[in-house]
Design an enzyme around this catalytic site. Structure first.
Site, PDB file in Angstrom:
ATOM      1  N   GLY A 120      27.848  43.740  28.042  1.00 51.42           N
ATOM      2  CA  GLY A 120      27.407  44.216  29.355  1.00 51.42           C
ATOM      3  C   GLY A 120      26.527  45.451  29.289  1.00 51.42           C
ATOM      4  O   GLY A 120      26.122  45.898  28.205  1.00 51.42           O
ATOM      5  N   GLN A 121      26.226  46.013  30.466  1.00 50.24           N
ATOM      6  CA  GLN A 121      25.286  47.137  30.545  1.00 50.24           C
ATOM      7  C   GLN A 121      25.750  48.313  29.681  1.00 50.24           C
ATOM      8  O   GLN A 121      24.990  48.869  28.893  1.00 50.24           O
ATOM      9  CB  GLN A 121      25.128  47.599  32.003  1.00 50.24           C
ATOM     10  CG  GLN A 121      24.078  48.693  32.173  1.00 50.24           C
ATOM     11  CD  GLN A 121      24.208  49.482  33.478  1.00 50.24           C
ATOM     12  OE1 GLN A 121      25.209  49.368  34.200  1.00 50.24           O
ATOM     13  NE2 GLN A 121      23.214  50.288  33.783  1.00 50.24           N
ATOM     14  N   TYR A 124      36.563  45.656  44.467  1.00 51.67           N
ATOM     15  CA  TYR A 124      36.246  46.378  43.226  1.00 51.67           C
ATOM     16  C   TYR A 124      36.965  47.728  43.222  1.00 51.67           C
ATOM     17  O   TYR A 124      37.599  48.119  42.235  1.00 51.67           O
ATOM     18  CB  TYR A 124      34.721  46.564  43.159  1.00 51.67           C
ATOM     19  CG  TYR A 124      34.209  47.372  41.994  1.00 51.67           C
ATOM     20  CD1 TYR A 124      34.289  46.898  40.694  1.00 51.67           C
ATOM     21  CD2 TYR A 124      33.582  48.603  42.209  1.00 51.67           C
ATOM     22  CE1 TYR A 124      33.773  47.632  39.629  1.00 51.67           C
ATOM     23  CE2 TYR A 124      33.060  49.337  41.148  1.00 51.67           C
ATOM     24  CZ  TYR A 124      33.162  48.848  39.864  1.00 51.67           C
ATOM     25  OH  TYR A 124      32.661  49.570  38.811  1.00 51.67           O
ATOM     26  N   LYS A 165      39.885  49.301  40.868  1.00 48.98           N
ATOM     27  CA  LYS A 165      39.733  50.563  40.141  1.00 48.98           C
ATOM     28  C   LYS A 165      40.912  51.504  40.409  1.00 48.98           C
ATOM     29  O   LYS A 165      41.425  52.147  39.484  1.00 48.98           O
ATOM     30  CB  LYS A 165      38.405  51.245  40.503  1.00 48.98           C
ATOM     31  CG  LYS A 165      37.180  50.556  39.922  1.00 48.98           C
ATOM     32  CD  LYS A 165      37.253  50.466  38.397  1.00 48.98           C
ATOM     33  CE  LYS A 165      36.047  49.854  37.730  1.00 48.98           C
ATOM     34  NZ  LYS A 165      36.278  49.503  36.329  1.00 48.98           N
TER      35      LYS A 165
END
Ligand code: AKB
Length: 314
Positions: free
Chosen positions: A11-12, A140, A144
């Site tokens: 991923g990033q 999301y 978290k």
């Protein structure tokens, strides 16, 4: 950290963290793992295909390599999460609980990033303190906050060495982000270099952002920090810059005066952005492990334009 496993390495953040850690700890000591095969990640160190929801294979790899530190970077981001909340919960929490369990069984330290997306509800948007009531408006964010609480639980209940930061939007030039609310601040540089008009999905909203080199350094500095000094663990506010779309646009226009930006507001992204902090207060990270950013909007813009130009995009 001696033998490090990076899960979600394609991923990033993962794709740059692998190179960064291999540079510090040696190629053979940093194992990259991802759902998809990757020749690039296998080029200068071990690579393993891994679905982070497969707890047996996860444990097998930790055992096989004698891993002592794990970076769990598996995540479905904020905007994508709103399209499929059940999948977001399954992936984000599934990867987290497997990481916590394997860290407990094999005595590994564990880094799992939290995010500015953990905030929501009624809280101070400016200089958002480390400790406030967090009532996120996205799945999301719910994942978290759950991650922060579960990681603290594993630390106090089982003594697992869990550590984390609340990342701002990360701006980078190796792997594109996908499905986030802050992605516009990466995409804008690609449009500017390609000579295209940029269509911005959010407007007049401040969000914390960070350039990738600062994010990579933060992860290593926190993981190497003296545990005795850490009063917080899951998770530290960290900040380096905060800007609106107009501000990053103007910064690019100082270097490319003909660059154009228009707005086409994405209502989901706009409301997510407005539910997040304008700017975090990162005093605790500065005091407890010496966090200090090195990049600001101007220096990042110079470097991003240089790096994206070097890709020779059509
Ligand atoms: C997103 O926009 O969802 C992420 C984040 C801020 O966690 N980049």
């Amino acid at each position: 950290m001696k033998k490090i496993l990076i899960v979600g390495a394609g991923g990033q953040i993962g794709s740059e963290l692998v190179t960064y850690l291999r540079g510090i700890y040696g190629g053979a000591n940093v194992i990259a793992a991802d759902l998809k095969p990757s020749e690039k990640l296998a080029a200068d160190g071990p690579f393993e295909q891994l679905d982070a929801l497969d707890s047996e294979r996860y444990a097998l790899l930790v055992h096989k390599y004698g891993v002592d530190a794990i970076f769990n970077l598996v995540a479905l981001l904020s905007a994508t999460g709103e399209k499929n909340p059940t999948l977001a919960w399954k992936i984000n929490i599934g990867a987290l609980t497997n990481s916590l369990e394997v860290a407990r069984q094999y005595n590994c330290s564990l880094f799992t990033p939290s995010s500015i997306g953990a905030f929501g509800g009624d809280f101070p948007r400016d200089n958002t303190p480390q400790d406030v009531v967090m009532q996120p408006d996205t799945v999301y964010g719910v994942c978290k906050v759950t991650g922060e609480l579960l990681s603290n639980y594993y630390h106090t209940r089982f003594g697992v060495d869990t550590r984390s930061v609340r990342f701002p939007g990360i701006i980078s030039n190796v792997t594109l982000p996908g499905g986030g609310t802050t992605d516009y601040a990466v995409e804008i540089y690609y449009s500017a270099v390609k000579g295209e008009r940029f269509v911005c999905p959010v407007r007049d909203v401040y969000m914390d952002m960070m350039y990738m080199p600062d994010a990579l350094r933060a992860m290593v500095e926190l993981m190497e920090a003296d545990p005795v000094k850490l009063r917080h663990r899951n998770s530290f506010n960290i900040a380096s810059m905060s800007f609106t779309p107009d501000m990053i646009y103007e910064e690019i226009r100082k270097r490319i005066p003909e660059f154009e930006m228009v707005y086409n507001i994405d209502l989901v992204k706009q409301s997510i952005a407005e539910s997040w902090p304008n700017k975090l207060d990162d005093t605790c990270a500065r005091e407890e492990w010496g966090w200090k950013p090195q990049w600001d909007l101007s220096s990042m813009t110079d470097d991003m334009l240089r790096a994206v130009r070097a890709k020779n995009l059509a």
